[in-house]
Write a protein that holds these residues in place. Structure first.
Motif, PDB file in Angstrom:
ATOM      1  N   GLU A  25       0.839  -1.208   0.000  1.00 26.59           N
ATOM      2  CA  GLU A  25       0.000   0.000   0.000  1.00 26.59           C
ATOM      3  C   GLU A  25       0.872   1.257   0.000  1.00 26.59           C
ATOM      4  OE1 GLU A  25      -3.482   2.338   2.455  1.00 26.59           O
ATOM      5  OE2 GLU A  25      -2.939   0.332   3.097  1.00 26.59           O
ATOM      6  N   ARG A  26       1.926   1.261   0.801  1.00 30.37           N
ATOM      7  CA  ARG A  26       2.842   2.411   0.844  1.00 30.37           C
ATOM      8  C   ARG A  26       3.458   2.651  -0.531  1.00 30.37           C
ATOM      9  NH1 ARG A  26       5.887   1.011   5.100  1.00 30.37           N
ATOM     10  NH2 ARG A  26       7.496   0.077   3.834  1.00 30.37           N
ATOM     11  N   ALA A  27       3.849   1.583  -1.218  1.00 30.45           N
ATOM     12  CA  ALA A  27       4.442   1.708  -2.548  1.00 30.45           C
ATOM     13  C   ALA A  27       3.426   2.219  -3.565  1.00 30.45           C
ATOM     14  CB  ALA A  27       5.009   0.363  -3.002  1.00 30.45           C
ATOM     15  N   GLN A  28       2.188   1.753  -3.480  1.00 31.74           N
ATOM     16  CA  GLN A  28       1.153   2.220  -4.412  1.00 31.74           C
ATOM     17  C   GLN A  28       0.853   3.697  -4.197  1.00 31.74           C
ATOM     18  OE1 GLN A  28      -1.762  -0.809  -3.454  1.00 31.74           O
ATOM     19  NE2 GLN A  28      -1.367  -1.867  -5.390  1.00 31.74           N
ATOM     20  N   ARG A  29       0.829   4.132  -2.951  1.00 31.80           N
ATOM     21  CA  ARG A  29       0.607   5.547  -2.652  1.00 31.80           C
ATOM     22  C   ARG A  29       1.779   6.381  -3.162  1.00 31.80           C
ATOM     23  NH1 ARG A  29      -2.982   6.711   2.346  1.00 31.80           N
ATOM     24  NH2 ARG A  29      -4.475   5.021   2.175  1.00 31.80           N
ATOM     25  N   ALA A  30       2.975   5.875  -2.981  1.00 27.08           N
ATOM     26  CA  ALA A  30       4.166   6.581  -3.468  1.00 27.08           C
ATOM     27  C   ALA A  30       4.107   6.742  -4.976  1.00 27.08           C
ATOM     28  CB  ALA A  30       5.434   5.819  -3.067  1.00 27.08           C
ATOM     29  N   ARG A  31       3.711   5.703  -5.671  1.00 28.75           N
ATOM     30  CA  ARG A  31       3.621   5.751  -7.135  1.00 28.75           C
ATOM     31  C   ARG A  31       2.586   6.771  -7.583  1.00 28.75           C
ATOM     32  NH1 ARG A  31       2.992   0.364 -10.450  1.00 28.75           N
ATOM     33  NH2 ARG A  31       5.234   0.426 -10.221  1.00 28.75           N
ATOM     34  N   LEU A  32       1.429   6.813  -6.927  1.00 24.69           N
ATOM     35  CA  LEU A  32       0.390   7.785  -7.272  1.00 24.69           C
ATOM     36  C   LEU A  32       0.918   9.215  -7.143  1.00 24.69           C
ATOM     37  CD1 LEU A  32      -2.581   8.671  -7.842  1.00 24.69           C
ATOM     38  CD2 LEU A  32      -2.886   8.612  -5.358  1.00 24.69           C
ATOM     39  N   ILE A  33       1.600   9.493  -6.058  1.00 24.91           N
ATOM     40  CA  ILE A  33       2.132  10.838  -5.825  1.00 24.91           C
ATOM     41  C   ILE A  33       3.190  11.174  -6.872  1.00 24.91           C
ATOM     42  CG2 ILE A  33       3.435  12.279  -4.199  1.00 24.91           C
ATOM     43  CD1 ILE A  33       1.993  10.582  -1.962  1.00 24.91           C
ATOM     44  N   ARG A  34       4.118  10.280  -7.085  1.00 24.19           N
ATOM     45  CA  ARG A  34       5.200  10.514  -8.056  1.00 24.19           C
ATOM     46  C   ARG A  34       4.645  10.685  -9.468  1.00 24.19           C
ATOM     47  NH1 ARG A  34       8.027   6.873  -6.240  1.00 24.19           N
ATOM     48  NH2 ARG A  34       7.254   5.172  -7.519  1.00 24.19           N
ATOM     49  N   ARG A  35       3.686   9.840  -9.863  1.00 24.57           N
ATOM     50  CA  ARG A  35       3.105   9.938 -11.207  1.00 24.57           C
ATOM     51  C   ARG A  35       2.323  11.238 -11.389  1.00 24.57           C
ATOM     52  NH1 ARG A  35       0.597   4.314 -13.073  1.00 24.57           N
ATOM     53  NH2 ARG A  35       0.875   5.259 -15.116  1.00 24.57           N
ATOM     54  N   THR A  36       1.657  11.677 -10.348  1.00 21.42           N
ATOM     55  CA  THR A  36       0.928  12.942 -10.430  1.00 21.42           C
ATOM     56  C   THR A  36       1.909  14.089 -10.629  1.00 21.42           C
ATOM     57  OG1 THR A  36      -0.872  12.099  -9.050  1.00 21.42           O
ATOM     58  CG2 THR A  36      -0.640  14.504  -9.199  1.00 21.42           C
ATOM     59  N   THR A  38       5.115  14.012 -11.722  1.00 20.88           N
ATOM     60  CA  THR A  38       5.828  13.963 -12.996  1.00 20.88           C
ATOM     61  C   THR A  38       4.876  14.223 -14.167  1.00 20.88           C
ATOM     62  OG1 THR A  38       5.648  11.545 -13.151  1.00 20.88           O
ATOM     63  CG2 THR A  38       7.645  12.442 -12.132  1.00 20.88           C
ATOM     64  N   GLY A  39       3.611  13.829 -14.023  1.00 25.14           N
ATOM     65  CA  GLY A  39       2.628  14.102 -15.050  1.00 25.14           C
ATOM     66  C   GLY A  39       2.387  15.596 -15.244  1.00 25.14           C
TER      67      GLY A  39
END
Length: 91
Positions: A25-36, A38-39
């Protein structure tokens, strides 16, 4: 108490590791933040400044050192949908 492993390490990869539900879950949240971020084409410093998030906190969330709380995930989701509106609201 040890949390159960939901994704065991690949025994053929010495750099791989077991993953718990909390870690996933921590990794999925990290990915969402990073993708937002960088997007939007923003550096960590630019995103943090624009949306009033401490840059150290943002780094910890993106690198999954800490788990972004629910309110932060909601905020990032709003930012992803309405970045200009949010930037104006917090300016």
């Amino acid at each position: 108490m040890n949390e159960p492993i939901i994704l065991p390490a690949d025994p053929s990869d010495p750099d791989d590791f077991d993953v718990t539900a909390e870690g996933l879950e921590r990794a999925q949240r990290a990915r969402l933040i990073r993708r937002t971020r960088t997007g939007l084409g923003l550096s960590q410093v630019e995103f943090a400044d624009r949306f009033k998030v401490p840059v150290g906190t943002l780094r910890d969330w993106e690198q999954a050192r800490t788990t972004a709380p629910d309110f932060a995930i909601a905020y990032v989701r709003v930012i992803s949908q309405f970045p200009e509106m949010v930037a104006q609201a917090v300016a």
